[in-house]
Design an enzyme around this catalytic site. Structure first.
Site, PDB file in Angstrom:
ATOM      1  N   ARG A   4     -11.677 -10.056 -20.567  1.00 25.85           N
ATOM      2  CA  ARG A   4     -11.748  -9.894 -19.116  1.00 25.85           C
ATOM      3  C   ARG A   4     -12.998  -9.083 -18.766  1.00 25.85           C
ATOM      4  NH1 ARG A   4      -8.766 -13.286 -19.602  1.00 25.85           N
ATOM      5  NH2 ARG A   4      -6.629 -13.558 -18.933  1.00 25.85           N
ATOM      6  N   ASN A  24     -11.993  -8.341 -12.311  1.00 28.28           N
ATOM      7  CA  ASN A  24     -10.756  -7.549 -12.437  1.00 28.28           C
ATOM      8  C   ASN A  24     -11.051  -6.096 -12.099  1.00 28.28           C
ATOM      9  OD1 ASN A  24     -10.465  -9.914 -14.534  1.00 28.28           O
ATOM     10  ND2 ASN A  24      -8.438  -9.270 -13.924  1.00 28.28           N
ATOM     11  N   ILE A  57      -1.539 -10.060  -3.455  1.00 30.25           N
ATOM     12  CA  ILE A  57      -2.497 -10.109  -4.572  1.00 30.25           C
ATOM     13  C   ILE A  57      -1.913 -10.627  -5.883  1.00 30.25           C
ATOM     14  CG2 ILE A  57      -3.885  -8.233  -3.615  1.00 30.25           C
ATOM     15  CD1 ILE A  57      -2.621  -6.508  -5.987  1.00 30.25           C
ATOM     16  N   SER A  79     -12.105 -13.357  -4.758  1.00 33.95           N
ATOM     17  CA  SER A  79     -11.725 -13.065  -6.139  1.00 33.95           C
ATOM     18  C   SER A  79     -12.363 -14.068  -7.093  1.00 33.95           C
ATOM     19  CB  SER A  79     -10.199 -13.181  -6.240  1.00 33.95           C
ATOM     20  OG  SER A  79      -9.812 -13.230  -7.581  1.00 33.95           O
ATOM     21  N   ILE A 128       1.360  -7.118 -25.311  1.00 35.11           N
ATOM     22  CA  ILE A 128       0.127  -7.891 -25.156  1.00 35.11           C
ATOM     23  C   ILE A 128       0.536  -9.351 -25.283  1.00 35.11           C
ATOM     24  CG2 ILE A 128      -2.082  -8.510 -26.222  1.00 35.11           C
ATOM     25  CD1 ILE A 128      -2.567  -5.611 -26.859  1.00 35.11           C
ATOM     26  N   GLY A 135       0.837  -1.211   0.000  1.00 38.44           N
ATOM     27  CA  GLY A 135       0.000   0.000   0.000  1.00 38.44           C
ATOM     28  C   GLY A 135       0.858   1.243   0.000  1.00 38.44           C
ATOM     29  N   ALA A 160      -4.071  -8.469   1.687  1.00 39.66           N
ATOM     30  CA  ALA A 160      -3.702  -9.759   1.091  1.00 39.66           C
ATOM     31  C   ALA A 160      -2.490  -9.573   0.194  1.00 39.66           C
ATOM     32  CB  ALA A 160      -4.862 -10.298   0.247  1.00 39.66           C
ATOM     33  N   TYR A 204      -2.927 -18.566  -5.353  1.00 44.34           N
ATOM     34  CA  TYR A 204      -3.688 -17.405  -4.881  1.00 44.34           C
ATOM     35  C   TYR A 204      -5.181 -17.784  -4.773  1.00 44.34           C
ATOM     36  CZ  TYR A 204      -6.058 -12.845  -5.311  1.00 44.34           C
ATOM     37  OH  TYR A 204      -6.895 -11.756  -5.145  1.00 44.34           O
TER      38      TYR A 204
END
Ligand SMILES: NC(=O)c1ccc[n+]([C@@H]2O[C@H](COP(=O)([O-])OP(=O)(O)OC[C@H]3O[C@@H](n4cnc5c(N)ncnc54)[C@H](O)[C@@H]3O)[C@@H](O)[C@H]2O)c1
Length: 304
Positions: free
Chosen positions: A207, A169, A76, A116, A199, A36, A74, A140
């Protein structure tokens, strides 16, 4: 009402804190600042720089006496969880269990948990609803699913109410260009600097992106009712990575071509998550279209 937000200095947690404070909640934050940012912390919130794994965690619960916990802290990164599964589990499973123990021992009324869509893994049908089998393909995802299971058992054993929110997402201001859905900040930062982003694959993979302010509102609604349960938080719209690239380029008015690279192993092909249940039971639906969310997000990255 006082709410304790773990991970409140992070991307999503800090938007939740801002919304709670705007709605006159008293807020305290626990965050170890491992991912953070101190600048994300709302000045009206009380902040404890603390690790959720600490055996003294309960002391903060005893001092602050919150009624509700919103648990966002968490690790992530899916790829880190594959490289370092124990590190992931230490925070995401043991850390969560430590939060649950502190909550149970201090008679917390309710916990809101950030799960998630990674728990679903390879889709068997679209859109994915809450009853879809859990076929996770990452450590995860396993750690998120394990925490969900603890929450269900804690309700049965100790009467701790919960809401599990399975985010798709998430994107928006303050997101770092790493982590679960860092593609949007990466595209923004690269294109702003006139550089070509990569990409992976042919870019036709899709997504389901959800704007962070909509996610914050789902958390607010979750503490304003007496329900317990599992809810998806998504847009129920899928967009390809190529389309996303075109949107960001056109908002920034840039004419850059991406560089295509080999597909990443284990990357899911498509994602489309239903929010029908949370709409029916909590009245939540996204307010932001992808273009509206992208415009606000891009304004944030332009200022940085
Ligand atoms: N970003 C997404 O697209 C997404 C999607 C689905 C679920 N989620 C979940 O939402 C939650 C928030 O994610 P985010 O994207 O805001 O990530 P983030 O990394 O920005 O926020 C997590 C916060 O937790 C803190 N933290 C990590 N380990 C800690 C520990 N041991 N003790 C105390 N604090 C700790 C970090 O410093 C960070 O501020 C996470 O639980 C994540 O799994 C995120």
């Amino acid at each position: 009402m006082k709410v304790l937000v773990t991970g409140g200095a992070g991307f999503i947690g800090s938007h939740i804190v801002d919304l709670l404070i705007k709605n006159n909640y008293e807020v305290c934050i626990i965050d170890d600042l491992s991912h953070g940012n101190i600048d994300n912390i709302n000045s009206k919130a009380k902040f404890y720089k603390y690790n959720i794994k600490s055996s003294n965690l309960i002391n903060i619960f005893k001092i602050e006496k919150p009624e509700v916990i919103i648990h966002e802290a968490a690790k992530i990164s899916v790829s880190d969880s594959i490289k370092y599964p124990i590190k992931d589990a230490e925070t995401n499973i043991i850390g969560t269990l430590n939060v649950l123990e502190a909550a149970r021992k201090t008679n917390i009324k309710k916990i809101i948990y950030s799960s998630s869509s990674a728990v679903f893994g390879k889709a068997e049908y679209f859109p994915i609803d809450e009853n879809h089998p859990l076929n996770t393909i990452s450590n995860y995802g396993v750690s998120k699913q394990a925490s969900e299971n603890y929450l269900k058992v804690y309700k049965e054993l100790y009467g701790l109410n919960y809401i599990i929110l399975r985010y798709s997402n998430v994107y928006g201001p303050r997101q770092k260009s790493s982590g679960e859905s860092g593609v949007i900040p990466i595209f923004c930062m690269k294109i702003l600097k006139d550089k070509s982003p990569f990409i992976y694959g042919d870019g036709n993979q899709t997504r389901d992106f959800i704007y962070v302010k909509d996610v914050a509102r789902a958390n607010l609604l979750s503490i304003q009712n007496n329900l317990s349960g599992i809810f998806n938080v998504s847009s129920n719209k899928s967009i390809s990575i190529n389309q996303l690239f075109k949107y960001i380029s056109s908002i920034l008015n840039k004419n850059i071509s991406p560089i295509y690279k080999r597909k990443i192993n284990g990357d899911i092909e498509n994602s489309l998550i239903s929010y029908k249940k949370i709409f029916n039971e909590l009245g939540w639906k996204p307010k932001y279209t992808i273009l509206e969310g992208l415009k606000e997000t891009i304004e944030f990255y332009k200022k940085r």
